[in-house]
Design a protein around this motif. Sequence first.
Motif, PDB file in Angstrom:
ATOM      1  N   UNK A 155      39.990  44.131  30.451  1.00 41.43           N
ATOM      2  CA  UNK A 155      40.392  44.699  31.738  1.00 41.43           C
ATOM      3  C   UNK A 155      39.146  45.075  32.551  1.00 41.43           C
ATOM      4  N   UNK A 156      39.272  44.943  33.863  1.00 42.47           N
ATOM      5  CA  UNK A 156      38.160  45.222  34.766  1.00 42.47           C
ATOM      6  C   UNK A 156      38.654  46.080  35.924  1.00 42.47           C
ATOM      7  N   UNK A 157      37.839  47.062  36.296  1.00 42.57           N
ATOM      8  CA  UNK A 157      38.172  47.983  37.386  1.00 42.57           C
ATOM      9  C   UNK A 157      37.428  47.537  38.643  1.00 42.57           C
ATOM     10  N   UNK A 158      38.156  46.939  39.582  1.00 44.28           N
ATOM     11  CA  UNK A 158      37.538  46.420  40.796  1.00 44.28           C
ATOM     12  C   UNK A 158      37.302  47.502  41.837  1.00 44.28           C
ATOM     13  N   UNK A 159      37.721  48.725  41.550  1.00 42.60           N
ATOM     14  CA  UNK A 159      37.440  49.821  42.486  1.00 42.60           C
ATOM     15  C   UNK A 159      36.079  50.450  42.207  1.00 42.60           C
ATOM     16  N   UNK A 160      35.420  50.017  41.145  1.00 39.36           N
ATOM     17  CA  UNK A 160      34.129  50.578  40.762  1.00 39.36           C
ATOM     18  C   UNK A 160      33.038  49.516  40.828  1.00 39.36           C
ATOM     19  N   UNK A 161      31.842  49.941  41.213  1.00 40.06           N
ATOM     20  CA  UNK A 161      30.709  49.015  41.260  1.00 40.06           C
ATOM     21  C   UNK A 161      30.304  48.548  39.855  1.00 40.06           C
ATOM     22  N   UNK A 162      30.747  49.272  38.829  1.00 48.43           N
ATOM     23  CA  UNK A 162      30.461  48.861  37.450  1.00 48.43           C
ATOM     24  C   UNK A 162      31.134  47.533  37.101  1.00 48.43           C
ATOM     25  N   UNK A 163      32.063  47.099  37.935  1.00 52.50           N
ATOM     26  CA  UNK A 163      32.724  45.807  37.708  1.00 52.50           C
ATOM     27  C   UNK A 163      31.709  44.669  37.690  1.00 52.50           C
ATOM     28  N   UNK A 164      30.599  44.840  38.405  1.00 50.86           N
ATOM     29  CA  UNK A 164      29.568  43.798  38.466  1.00 50.86           C
ATOM     30  C   UNK A 164      28.953  43.526  37.097  1.00 50.86           C
ATOM     31  N   UNK A 165      29.031  44.506  36.193  1.00 53.13           N
ATOM     32  CA  UNK A 165      28.454  44.348  34.853  1.00 53.13           C
ATOM     33  C   UNK A 165      29.506  44.059  33.785  1.00 53.13           C
ATOM     34  N   UNK A 166      30.734  43.842  34.205  1.00 53.22           N
ATOM     35  CA  UNK A 166      31.800  43.546  33.244  1.00 53.22           C
ATOM     36  C   UNK A 166      31.593  42.166  32.624  1.00 53.22           C
ATOM     37  N   UNK A 167      31.939  42.001  31.348  1.00 49.95           N
ATOM     38  CA  UNK A 167      31.813  40.683  30.709  1.00 49.95           C
ATOM     39  C   UNK A 167      32.745  39.633  31.300  1.00 49.95           C
ATOM     40  N   UNK A 168      33.719  40.062  32.105  1.00 52.65           N
ATOM     41  CA  UNK A 168      34.629  39.094  32.729  1.00 52.65           C
ATOM     42  C   UNK A 168      34.410  39.012  34.236  1.00 52.65           C
ATOM     43  N   UNK A 169      33.298  39.603  34.735  1.00 49.87           N
ATOM     44  CA  UNK A 169      33.013  39.460  36.165  1.00 49.87           C
ATOM     45  C   UNK A 169      32.801  37.989  36.502  1.00 49.87           C
ATOM     46  N   UNK A 170      32.093  37.276  35.607  1.00 46.88           N
ATOM     47  CA  UNK A 170      31.991  35.827  35.716  1.00 46.88           C
ATOM     48  C   UNK A 170      33.087  35.217  34.852  1.00 46.88           C
ATOM     49  N   UNK A 171      33.915  34.390  35.449  1.00 49.41           N
ATOM     50  CA  UNK A 171      35.011  33.767  34.716  1.00 49.41           C
ATOM     51  C   UNK A 171      34.547  32.490  34.043  1.00 49.41           C
TER      52      UNK A 171
END
Length: 256
Positions: free
Chosen positions: A197-213
Amino acid sequence: MIRKKIELSTYLVLVVIGLVVTSCGSKKDVVYFQDAQDYETIVSDNSHNNTFKIDDVLSINVSTLDAEASLPFNVFKGIQGNGSRPEQLDYIVDKQGNIDFPVLGEVKLLGLTPEETKKMLKEKLQPYLKNPIINIRLVNFTVTILGQVNNPGTYFANGEQITILEAIGLANDLNIKGMRNNVLVIRDFNGTKVYTRIDLTSKDALNSPVYYLTQNDVVYVQPNKSAVTSSTLDNRAGVAISIASLLITTTLILIR
Protein backbone atom coordinates in the motif's frame (compact mmCIF):
# COMPACT_ATOMS: atom_id res chain seq x y z
CA MET A 1 -51.32 20.88 21.99
CA ILE A 2 -51.96 20.02 18.36
CA ARG A 3 -49.60 22.79 17.26
CA LYS A 4 -46.81 21.34 19.42
CA LYS A 5 -47.35 17.91 17.91
CA ILE A 6 -47.17 19.41 14.41
CA GLU A 7 -43.93 21.19 15.27
CA LEU A 8 -42.49 17.99 16.72
CA SER A 9 -43.42 16.00 13.64
CA THR A 10 -41.90 18.64 11.35
CA TYR A 11 -38.71 18.60 13.42
CA LEU A 12 -38.47 14.82 13.16
CA VAL A 13 -38.94 14.95 9.39
CA LEU A 14 -36.12 17.48 9.08
CA VAL A 15 -33.85 15.38 11.28
CA VAL A 16 -34.47 12.28 9.18
CA ILE A 17 -33.81 14.14 5.93
CA GLY A 18 -30.68 15.66 7.43
CA LEU A 19 -29.32 12.26 8.37
CA VAL A 20 -29.81 11.06 4.82
CA VAL A 21 -28.13 13.90 2.98
CA THR A 22 -25.30 14.57 5.44
CA SER A 23 -21.91 13.20 4.45
CA CYS A 24 -18.45 14.10 5.63
CA GLY A 25 -15.49 15.03 3.46
CA SER A 26 -12.43 17.23 3.76
CA LYS A 27 -9.47 18.60 1.86
CA LYS A 28 -7.27 15.94 3.45
CA ASP A 29 -9.17 13.26 1.57
CA VAL A 30 -8.32 14.49 -1.93
CA VAL A 31 -5.02 16.43 -1.95
CA TYR A 32 -1.78 14.73 -3.02
CA PHE A 33 1.55 15.29 -1.20
CA GLN A 34 -0.01 17.40 1.54
CA ASP A 35 3.15 17.55 3.63
CA ALA A 36 5.34 18.97 0.86
CA GLN A 37 6.29 22.57 1.64
CA ASP A 38 6.58 25.44 -0.82
CA TYR A 39 9.97 25.50 -2.61
CA GLU A 40 10.99 22.34 -0.77
CA THR A 41 13.61 20.29 -2.61
CA ILE A 42 13.18 16.56 -2.26
CA VAL A 43 16.06 14.32 -3.31
CA SER A 44 14.85 10.76 -3.67
CA ASP A 45 17.22 7.81 -3.68
CA ASN A 46 14.45 5.50 -4.84
CA SER A 47 16.10 3.79 -7.81
CA HIS A 48 14.33 1.34 -10.05
CA ASN A 49 15.58 -1.18 -12.56
CA ASN A 50 12.97 -3.29 -14.27
CA THR A 51 13.77 -6.99 -14.40
CA PHE A 52 12.37 -9.68 -16.63
CA LYS A 53 9.71 -12.05 -15.29
CA ILE A 54 8.20 -15.34 -16.38
CA ASP A 55 5.81 -14.93 -19.35
CA ASP A 56 7.34 -11.60 -20.37
CA VAL A 57 7.25 -10.96 -24.11
CA LEU A 58 10.44 -9.43 -25.49
CA SER A 59 11.49 -7.98 -28.80
CA ILE A 60 15.23 -8.53 -29.32
CA ASN A 61 17.04 -7.29 -32.40
CA VAL A 62 20.68 -7.96 -33.18
CA SER A 63 22.44 -5.81 -35.76
CA THR A 64 25.97 -5.17 -37.03
CA LEU A 65 27.58 -3.31 -39.91
CA ASP A 66 27.36 -6.60 -41.79
CA ALA A 67 23.62 -7.19 -42.09
CA GLU A 68 24.11 -10.69 -43.53
CA ALA A 69 26.23 -11.77 -40.56
CA SER A 70 23.63 -10.73 -37.99
CA LEU A 71 20.68 -12.21 -39.90
CA PRO A 72 20.89 -15.71 -38.29
CA PHE A 73 20.49 -14.14 -34.83
CA ASN A 74 17.09 -12.63 -35.60
CA VAL A 75 13.94 -14.69 -36.00
CA PHE A 76 11.45 -13.54 -38.64
CA LYS A 77 7.98 -14.67 -39.60
CA GLY A 78 7.95 -15.84 -43.18
CA ILE A 79 10.67 -15.56 -45.79
CA GLN A 80 12.61 -12.43 -46.65
CA GLY A 81 12.38 -11.48 -50.29
CA ASN A 82 11.48 -8.87 -52.91
CA GLY A 83 13.22 -6.19 -50.87
CA SER A 84 10.68 -6.47 -48.04
CA ARG A 85 11.54 -7.45 -44.50
CA PRO A 86 9.15 -9.88 -42.77
CA GLU A 87 7.83 -9.35 -39.28
CA GLN A 88 10.29 -10.15 -36.51
CA LEU A 89 9.08 -12.63 -33.91
CA ASP A 90 9.11 -11.92 -30.20
CA TYR A 91 10.55 -14.08 -27.42
CA ILE A 92 8.59 -15.37 -24.43
CA VAL A 93 10.32 -16.00 -21.10
CA ASP A 94 9.33 -19.58 -20.23
CA LYS A 95 8.53 -21.06 -16.82
CA GLN A 96 12.22 -21.74 -16.21
CA GLY A 97 13.07 -18.12 -16.99
CA ASN A 98 14.69 -18.86 -20.37
CA ILE A 99 14.24 -17.84 -23.98
CA ASP A 100 15.26 -19.93 -26.98
CA PHE A 101 17.71 -17.69 -28.83
CA PRO A 102 18.94 -18.45 -32.36
CA VAL A 103 22.31 -20.23 -32.52
CA LEU A 104 22.91 -19.70 -28.77
CA GLY A 105 20.04 -21.93 -27.64
CA GLU A 106 18.50 -21.46 -24.19
CA VAL A 107 19.46 -18.18 -22.53
CA LYS A 108 18.34 -17.41 -18.98
CA LEU A 109 16.84 -13.91 -18.60
CA LEU A 110 14.81 -14.27 -15.42
CA GLY A 111 15.70 -11.49 -12.96
CA LEU A 112 17.96 -9.63 -15.38
CA THR A 113 17.51 -5.97 -16.32
CA PRO A 114 17.49 -4.93 -20.00
CA GLU A 115 21.03 -3.52 -19.63
CA GLU A 116 22.29 -6.73 -18.01
CA THR A 117 20.68 -8.73 -20.80
CA LYS A 118 22.34 -6.61 -23.50
CA LYS A 119 25.74 -7.05 -21.88
CA MET A 120 25.28 -10.80 -21.52
CA LEU A 121 24.12 -11.27 -25.13
CA LYS A 122 27.01 -9.19 -26.46
CA GLU A 123 29.46 -11.45 -24.64
CA LYS A 124 27.80 -14.59 -25.96
CA LEU A 125 27.75 -13.22 -29.53
CA GLN A 126 31.41 -12.10 -29.59
CA PRO A 127 32.60 -15.37 -31.21
CA TYR A 128 30.12 -14.85 -34.05
CA LEU A 129 29.76 -11.07 -34.54
CA LYS A 130 31.98 -8.03 -34.34
CA ASN A 131 30.60 -5.25 -32.12
CA PRO A 132 26.97 -6.37 -32.18
CA ILE A 133 24.25 -3.85 -31.30
CA ILE A 134 21.45 -5.27 -29.15
CA ASN A 135 18.06 -3.60 -28.91
CA ILE A 136 15.59 -4.99 -26.37
CA ARG A 137 12.01 -3.90 -25.81
CA LEU A 138 9.49 -5.28 -23.31
CA VAL A 139 6.35 -5.80 -25.40
CA ASN A 140 3.91 -6.67 -22.61
CA PHE A 141 4.59 -3.76 -20.25
CA THR A 142 1.04 -3.08 -19.12
CA VAL A 143 -0.46 -1.86 -15.84
CA THR A 144 -4.06 -2.25 -14.71
CA ILE A 145 -5.84 0.53 -12.80
CA LEU A 146 -9.04 -0.42 -10.99
CA GLY A 147 -11.43 1.09 -8.46
CA GLN A 148 -12.19 4.75 -7.92
CA VAL A 149 -10.53 6.23 -11.01
CA ASN A 150 -12.20 8.04 -13.87
CA ASN A 151 -11.20 5.52 -16.55
CA PRO A 152 -10.31 2.11 -15.11
CA GLY A 153 -8.62 -0.32 -17.46
CA THR A 154 -5.35 -1.86 -18.64
CA TYR A 155 -2.81 0.51 -20.15
CA PHE A 156 0.40 0.02 -22.13
CA ALA A 157 3.45 1.80 -20.74
CA ASN A 158 5.83 3.42 -23.18
CA GLY A 159 9.48 3.08 -22.28
CA GLU A 160 11.13 0.92 -19.65
CA GLN A 161 9.52 2.36 -16.51
CA ILE A 162 6.40 4.11 -15.29
CA THR A 163 5.53 5.67 -11.94
CA ILE A 164 2.25 5.12 -10.13
CA LEU A 165 1.40 8.80 -10.71
CA GLU A 166 1.90 8.39 -14.46
CA ALA A 167 -0.26 5.27 -14.42
CA ILE A 168 -3.03 7.08 -12.55
CA GLY A 169 -2.69 9.86 -15.11
CA LEU A 170 -3.40 7.32 -17.88
CA ALA A 171 -6.65 6.50 -16.04
CA ASN A 172 -7.50 10.24 -15.91
CA ASP A 173 -6.79 10.53 -12.18
CA LEU A 174 -8.67 9.29 -9.13
CA ASN A 175 -12.22 10.49 -8.83
CA ILE A 176 -13.39 12.45 -5.81
CA LYS A 177 -14.37 9.25 -3.99
CA GLY A 178 -10.99 7.51 -4.26
CA MET A 179 -8.97 6.87 -1.09
CA ARG A 180 -5.64 8.52 -1.82
CA ASN A 181 -3.86 7.56 1.40
CA ASN A 182 -4.28 3.80 1.01
CA VAL A 183 -3.76 2.81 -2.64
CA LEU A 184 -3.07 -0.90 -3.13
CA VAL A 185 -0.51 -2.24 -5.62
CA ILE A 186 -0.63 -5.96 -6.42
CA ARG A 187 2.63 -7.23 -7.90
CA ASP A 188 3.41 -10.66 -9.29
CA PHE A 189 6.87 -12.12 -8.74
CA ASN A 190 6.79 -15.19 -10.95
CA GLY A 191 3.65 -16.62 -9.41
CA THR A 192 3.92 -15.03 -5.96
CA LYS A 193 1.56 -12.12 -5.30
CA VAL A 194 2.86 -9.25 -3.17
CA TYR A 195 0.44 -6.63 -1.80
CA THR A 196 1.84 -3.18 -0.97
CA ARG A 197 0.00 0.00 0.00
CA ILE A 198 1.12 3.54 -0.78
CA ASP A 199 -0.03 6.87 0.68
CA LEU A 200 -0.28 9.41 -2.14
CA THR A 201 -1.12 12.21 0.28
CA SER A 202 2.44 12.11 1.64
CA LYS A 203 5.71 13.06 -0.03
CA ASP A 204 7.12 9.80 1.37
CA ALA A 205 5.29 8.09 -1.50
CA LEU A 206 8.29 9.00 -3.67
CA ASN A 207 10.37 6.47 -1.71
CA SER A 208 7.80 3.68 -1.76
CA PRO A 209 8.92 0.38 -3.34
CA VAL A 210 5.84 0.58 -5.59
CA TYR A 211 6.27 4.21 -6.66
CA TYR A 212 7.83 2.75 -9.81
CA LEU A 213 5.54 0.10 -11.26
CA THR A 214 6.63 -3.08 -12.97
CA GLN A 215 5.01 -4.93 -15.86
CA ASN A 216 1.54 -6.34 -15.14
CA ASP A 217 1.15 -4.53 -11.81
CA VAL A 218 -2.44 -3.97 -10.66
CA VAL A 219 -3.29 -0.69 -8.90
CA TYR A 220 -6.53 -0.69 -6.91
CA VAL A 221 -8.02 2.50 -5.49
CA GLN A 222 -10.57 1.71 -2.82
CA PRO A 223 -13.55 3.97 -2.01
CA ASN A 224 -13.24 6.55 0.74
CA LYS A 225 -15.77 7.26 3.50
CA SER A 226 -17.77 9.53 1.24
CA ALA A 227 -18.19 6.77 -1.34
CA VAL A 228 -19.18 4.21 1.29
CA THR A 229 -21.70 6.64 2.74
CA SER A 230 -23.20 7.51 -0.63
CA SER A 231 -23.54 3.83 -1.53
CA THR A 232 -26.14 3.50 1.22
CA LEU A 233 -28.02 6.72 0.44
CA ASP A 234 -30.57 5.03 -1.79
CA ASN A 235 -31.61 2.67 0.98
CA ARG A 236 -31.59 5.44 3.55
CA ALA A 237 -33.60 7.69 1.28
CA GLY A 238 -36.27 5.02 0.92
CA VAL A 239 -36.46 4.57 4.68
CA ALA A 240 -36.50 8.34 5.24
CA ILE A 241 -39.32 8.87 2.78
CA SER A 242 -41.34 6.13 4.46
CA ILE A 243 -40.78 7.63 7.92
CA ALA A 244 -41.52 11.14 6.68
CA SER A 245 -44.73 9.94 5.06
CA LEU A 246 -45.78 8.22 8.27
CA LEU A 247 -45.08 11.33 10.33
CA ILE A 248 -46.96 13.59 7.95
CA THR A 249 -49.91 11.21 7.89
CA THR A 250 -49.91 11.08 11.69
CA THR A 251 -49.80 14.87 11.85
CA LEU A 252 -52.74 15.22 9.49
CA ILE A 253 -54.77 12.79 11.61
CA LEU A 254 -53.96 14.76 14.74
CA ILE A 255 -55.07 18.02 13.12
CA ARG A 256 -58.55 16.67 12.41
